[in-house]
Design a protein around this motif. Sequence first.
Motif, short mmCIF file in Angstrom:
data_model
loop_
_atom_site.label_atom_id
_atom_site.label_comp_id
_atom_site.label_asym_id
_atom_site.label_seq_id
_atom_site.Cartn_x
_atom_site.Cartn_y
_atom_site.Cartn_z
N LEU A 1 10.96 -1.66 4.15
CA LEU A 1 11.70 -0.52 3.82
C LEU A 1 12.70 -0.87 2.77
O LEU A 1 12.95 0.03 2.06
CB LEU A 1 12.71 -0.27 5.15
N ILE B 1 1.40 6.42 -6.90
CA ILE B 1 0.38 7.28 -7.37
C ILE B 1 0.65 8.91 -7.20
O ILE B 1 0.54 9.75 -7.87
CB ILE B 1 -0.94 7.05 -6.74
N GLY C 1 1.04 3.79 -3.18
CA GLY C 1 0.43 5.37 -2.61
C GLY C 1 1.51 6.16 -3.19
O GLY C 1 1.27 7.23 -3.62
N ALA C 2 2.95 5.88 -2.85
CA ALA C 2 3.79 6.91 -3.33
C ALA C 2 3.92 6.97 -4.66
O ALA C 2 4.17 8.21 -5.09
CB ALA C 2 4.90 6.44 -2.55
N PRO D 1 0.82 -1.06 0.05
CA PRO D 1 0.00 -0.02 -0.02
C PRO D 1 0.90 1.21 0.22
O PRO D 1 0.54 2.19 -0.70
CB PRO D 1 -0.78 -0.18 1.20
N ILE D 2 1.77 1.23 0.71
CA ILE D 2 2.72 2.47 0.90
C ILE D 2 3.29 2.68 -0.42
O ILE D 2 3.72 3.94 -1.02
CB ILE D 2 3.64 2.40 1.90
#
Lengths: 317, 411
Positions: free
Chosen positions: B273, B203, B200-201, B196-197
Amino acid sequence: MQKELITHPPLADAGSIRAIHLKKKPRLGEMFIQGFLFFCGAVSILTTLGIIYELGKESLLFFQMPGVTLIEFFTRTEWQPTIGKFGVLPLVTATLMTTFFAMLVALPLGLSAAIYLSEYASPRARSILKPILEILAGVPTVVYGYFALTTMTPFLRLLFGDQVQVYNTLSAGLVMGIMILPLVCSMSEDALSAVPQSLREAAYGLGGTRLETALQVVVPAALSGIIAAFILAISRAIGETMIVALAAGAGPNFTFNPFLSAETLTGYIARISGGDVAYDTPDYNSIFAIGLLLFGATLLLNILSRRLVARFREVYE
Amino acid sequence: MNNIFTSPRSILAARHARGKFWRGVFFSSTLIGLIALAALILTILNRAAGLVVITDAVDRNSLAGRPLTELTRPELVTILQDHLTRTRLRTLERNNGPLDSLDEETLINLVMEQVVKPTIRKSYTLAETLFQRAAIEQEIAAMRAETPNLQVEFRSWLNPGFLTRSMSATPELAGVRTAVLGSLWIIAITILVAFPIGVGAAIYLEEYASENRVNRIIQTNIDNLAGVPSIVYGILGLAIFVRTLSHLTSGAVFGIQGSNGRTILSAGLTMALLILPILIINAQEAIRAVPASLRQASYGLGATRWQTIWHHVLPNALPGILTGTILAISRALGETAPLILVGASSLINKDPTGVFSFFTALPIQIYNWTARPQPEFRNIAAAAILVLLVVLLSLNSVAIVLRNRLSKRGT
């Protein structure tokens, strides 16, 4: 907003166009989503800040320990933090040696393979050869470490005799070169393919052979991209851990003999942190000091490499 | 080197010869890459199977006069009761449940482990087994003269038992179940956090970010993070997840006792990460490949920005995003160095029960087994490598299939 529209004084002329609000409406949901997405992007900044903060903080603690000075750190040739010997040079020389041998394999072979794939191979041959080379890039590094220890080292001992120790920097370096070869090859090939066809056609038109066109026209035109690949390869080699942890040896050794075992920067970190390392000991803090060294070196090389790639993109795109 | 524009015509033949020579050089360089890959695979296969010479502490055939697999359950229980001390039997029952209730397979395993106790005297590689049969047989005959109850068998180190057994200090009884489960748990957390992160980043950077300083810094930063050595992420994980956030990662906040920060959660977060920059860059490429006309059509019909992204951009970019994610995951599956830092321990033989368990992982097992000097550990390391490579290869094939479907739809 809606209310405002309705309570507007009715226009005198019923036939005229109704007033339209062209102002953007604030949408709470959309704003919330955008905020969340920005946070996702910002996580990467937090990661970088986290790396710099933690490495910096613990390294400061390391250099505040009695007997540790920057000068000593970079000039002494013995590294035994637990007994107060803080010269990082043996680890650095070992890293440079494995990197050197890796580059000895990866740079010439990678560039040659790239020239072959880009300038000589038929599309069909390329569509077979490229994916196979890409498999090499996808193999986990611990598997390369296994390969170095069980195949490359015995092979070197067969060639050079017993002067080759079971753990040695040559074996680790050569295998690391094989690991990095696909990276050099695919990045260089990208650079070569980006050279406009018209340059090749002009060279052929002047009577150049395929080799002369490749080496005297295409390669020079793609040079910044190729050098970027080389620099990135060096950075990769410096940061590589598992091959050297398995095959280069455990224990710092200030030597330039490739047949002897010597521990690299990354190998040291892996060995020390392998057990349950206690917090706030010289060992623990030294991991961070060395991590900072690694991070700084690879970051510089990566930035340099990206600058060069950006330059050749500007020229041809 | 002669400049091509001044070379006299008489040396044309020499120029062509040189061309031919170098073409050979370039081709062999490519070939060397392929040979290296072949050598790598052969090395692993060579060690993953071969003849082994086994001695039993108690001869397995003398136990009942018949092979163990033909014995009934009561007979197996009797063997255990006859050969083991009462305290030992009690420990066994405490660990496994009453002997009478166990199934045949478990009983046979127990008999092998506790009574027969096979030890490997010598193991041969596949190449030796195939090409030096005569020398091996001589050697075995010499060994037989000393110890009569030798078993010689062809052993594939990668076998069903290897997949289902947990860690053991004796290589012939060791397996990768704990390690595989550990890897799966870690990957699950990695995906849950990073996907998701990362998307999201991507996008944000592709659809929202305007050309300003902050956004440029974010983009540059992601590109630079992708090149940071994995061991540095390990150091970060050790400092932040294992040490600073140990209340959270050990589960102490949730009332779990007796753990420290060296848990699956810490490992999963560290890996997240690590793969985040790769995932973001891949997802950005997928989103960038969605034609602008789709967005314009959607805006033209009055859709908001998020509606456009959710209903039109993302569905079209999804195969590309998934491909990139799979490649990032396969990177995470093979990573070893960060796991060493966040405290994977190869000595764990209990299956992980949740995110706050201590853990071991497949690459960690490979690393530890490879680092040991006994050849049998190299054998099981090779078998574990095969397991890892098969998983990675199937993941990559899924990615390639997805990519092909994507490119077909695009044209």
